[in-house]
Design a protein around this motif. Structure first.
Motif, mmCIF file in Angstrom:
data_model
loop_
_atom_site.group_PDB
_atom_site.id
_atom_site.type_symbol
_atom_site.label_atom_id
_atom_site.label_comp_id
_atom_site.label_asym_id
_atom_site.label_seq_id
_atom_site.Cartn_x
_atom_site.Cartn_y
_atom_site.Cartn_z
ATOM 1 N N TRP A 59 -7.754 4.263 -2.017
ATOM 2 C CA TRP A 59 -7.027 3.010 -2.162
ATOM 3 C C TRP A 59 -6.372 2.536 -0.872
ATOM 4 O O TRP A 59 -6.274 1.334 -0.623
ATOM 5 C CB TRP A 59 -5.973 3.116 -3.263
ATOM 6 C CG TRP A 59 -6.556 2.896 -4.608
ATOM 7 C CD1 TRP A 59 -6.737 3.816 -5.584
ATOM 8 C CD2 TRP A 59 -7.077 1.662 -5.114
ATOM 9 N NE1 TRP A 59 -7.339 3.240 -6.672
ATOM 10 C CE2 TRP A 59 -7.553 1.912 -6.414
ATOM 11 C CE3 TRP A 59 -7.196 0.376 -4.600
ATOM 12 C CZ2 TRP A 59 -8.127 0.935 -7.207
ATOM 13 C CZ3 TRP A 59 -7.770 -0.604 -5.396
ATOM 14 C CH2 TRP A 59 -8.216 -0.322 -6.672
ATOM 15 N N LEU A 60 -5.888 3.450 -0.060
ATOM 16 C CA LEU A 60 -5.238 3.035 1.184
ATOM 17 C C LEU A 60 -6.208 2.247 2.058
ATOM 18 O O LEU A 60 -5.834 1.237 2.668
ATOM 19 C CB LEU A 60 -4.687 4.249 1.927
ATOM 20 C CG LEU A 60 -3.762 3.954 3.090
ATOM 21 C CD1 LEU A 60 -2.542 3.154 2.636
ATOM 22 C CD2 LEU A 60 -3.321 5.239 3.756
ATOM 23 N N SER A 61 -7.459 2.670 2.078
ATOM 24 C CA SER A 61 -8.475 1.953 2.856
ATOM 25 C C SER A 61 -8.730 0.552 2.306
ATOM 26 O O SER A 61 -9.038 -0.362 3.062
ATOM 27 C CB SER A 61 -9.782 2.746 2.877
ATOM 28 O OG SER A 61 -9.593 3.977 3.527
ATOM 29 N N TYR B 272 -6.073 -1.647 3.759
ATOM 30 C CA TYR B 272 -6.331 -1.946 5.165
ATOM 31 C C TYR B 272 -7.536 -2.866 5.327
ATOM 32 O O TYR B 272 -7.586 -3.671 6.253
ATOM 33 C CB TYR B 272 -6.454 -0.664 5.981
ATOM 34 C CG TYR B 272 -5.094 -0.026 6.167
ATOM 35 C CD1 TYR B 272 -4.095 -0.709 6.844
ATOM 36 C CD2 TYR B 272 -4.795 1.213 5.633
ATOM 37 C CE1 TYR B 272 -2.834 -0.170 6.993
ATOM 38 C CE2 TYR B 272 -3.536 1.764 5.778
ATOM 39 C CZ TYR B 272 -2.564 1.067 6.460
ATOM 40 O OH TYR B 272 -1.318 1.600 6.604
ATOM 41 N N SER C 159 0.826 -1.218 0.000
ATOM 42 C CA SER C 159 0.000 0.000 0.000
ATOM 43 C C SER C 159 0.854 1.260 0.000
ATOM 44 O O SER C 159 0.385 2.317 -0.397
ATOM 45 C CB SER C 159 -0.949 -0.006 1.196
ATOM 46 O OG SER C 159 -0.241 0.197 2.403
ATOM 47 N N HIS C 160 2.096 1.145 0.431
ATOM 48 C CA HIS C 160 3.015 2.288 0.458
ATOM 49 C C HIS C 160 4.131 2.125 -0.565
ATOM 50 O O HIS C 160 5.207 2.693 -0.396
ATOM 51 C CB HIS C 160 3.608 2.447 1.858
ATOM 52 C CG HIS C 160 2.578 2.694 2.914
ATOM 53 N ND1 HIS C 160 1.842 3.858 2.991
ATOM 54 C CD2 HIS C 160 2.129 1.913 3.929
ATOM 55 C CE1 HIS C 160 1.005 3.785 4.007
ATOM 56 N NE2 HIS C 160 1.160 2.615 4.593
#
Length: 130
Positions: free
Chosen positions: A102-104, A107, A23-24
């Motif tokens: 997208w980050l969600s 997660y 994600s990063h």
């Protein structure tokens, strides 16, 4: 599932770590490809292990032992359930991405891997006995 639990727990934990890492990920094709391969390995491995183990364990039950048709039905139900889950997941991915980004989504995947680990690896994650 005692002997499978440590391997499954480790794979699921590494899947969660790789999802957070992915994600990063940097804006680099080579790094993205490497992280995607690692993430896919740690997500696909437990999924295949779980569906295979369930089919094998259910195939040892007296009700289906010796019956190829019953074993095929059990395997089909296990695989079909996984396909339905995957289809529902694709809907949720688009919904989460459009509402939260997208980050969600990543997660959400981490939370789902954690839930899977708690359910399938009670020895390692302290989940309920099955």
């Amino acid at each position: 599932m005692g002997k499978r639990s440590p391997v499954l727990a480790l794979s699921l934990a590494l899947a969660m770590v790789s999802l957070v890492g992915y994600s990063h990920s940097p804006n680099d094709k080579a790094a993205n490809a490497a992280l995607l391969a690692i993430t896919g390995f740690f997500i696909g491995g437990p999924s295949n292990m779980i569906s295979s183990a369930i089919s094998a364990d259910l195939g040892r039950q007296d009700a289906v032992r010796g019956s190829r048709e019953a074993l095929a039905t059990v395997t089909g139900i296990v695989d079909g359930t996984g396909s339905i889950g995957a289809a529902g997941g694709q809907y949720l991915v688009s919904l989460i991405e459009s509402k939260l980004g997208w980050l969600s989504v990543f997660y959400f995947f981490v939370i789902m891997r954690s839930a899977e680990g708690r359910r399938t690896s009670p020895d390692a994650f302290g989940g309920p006995e099955t």
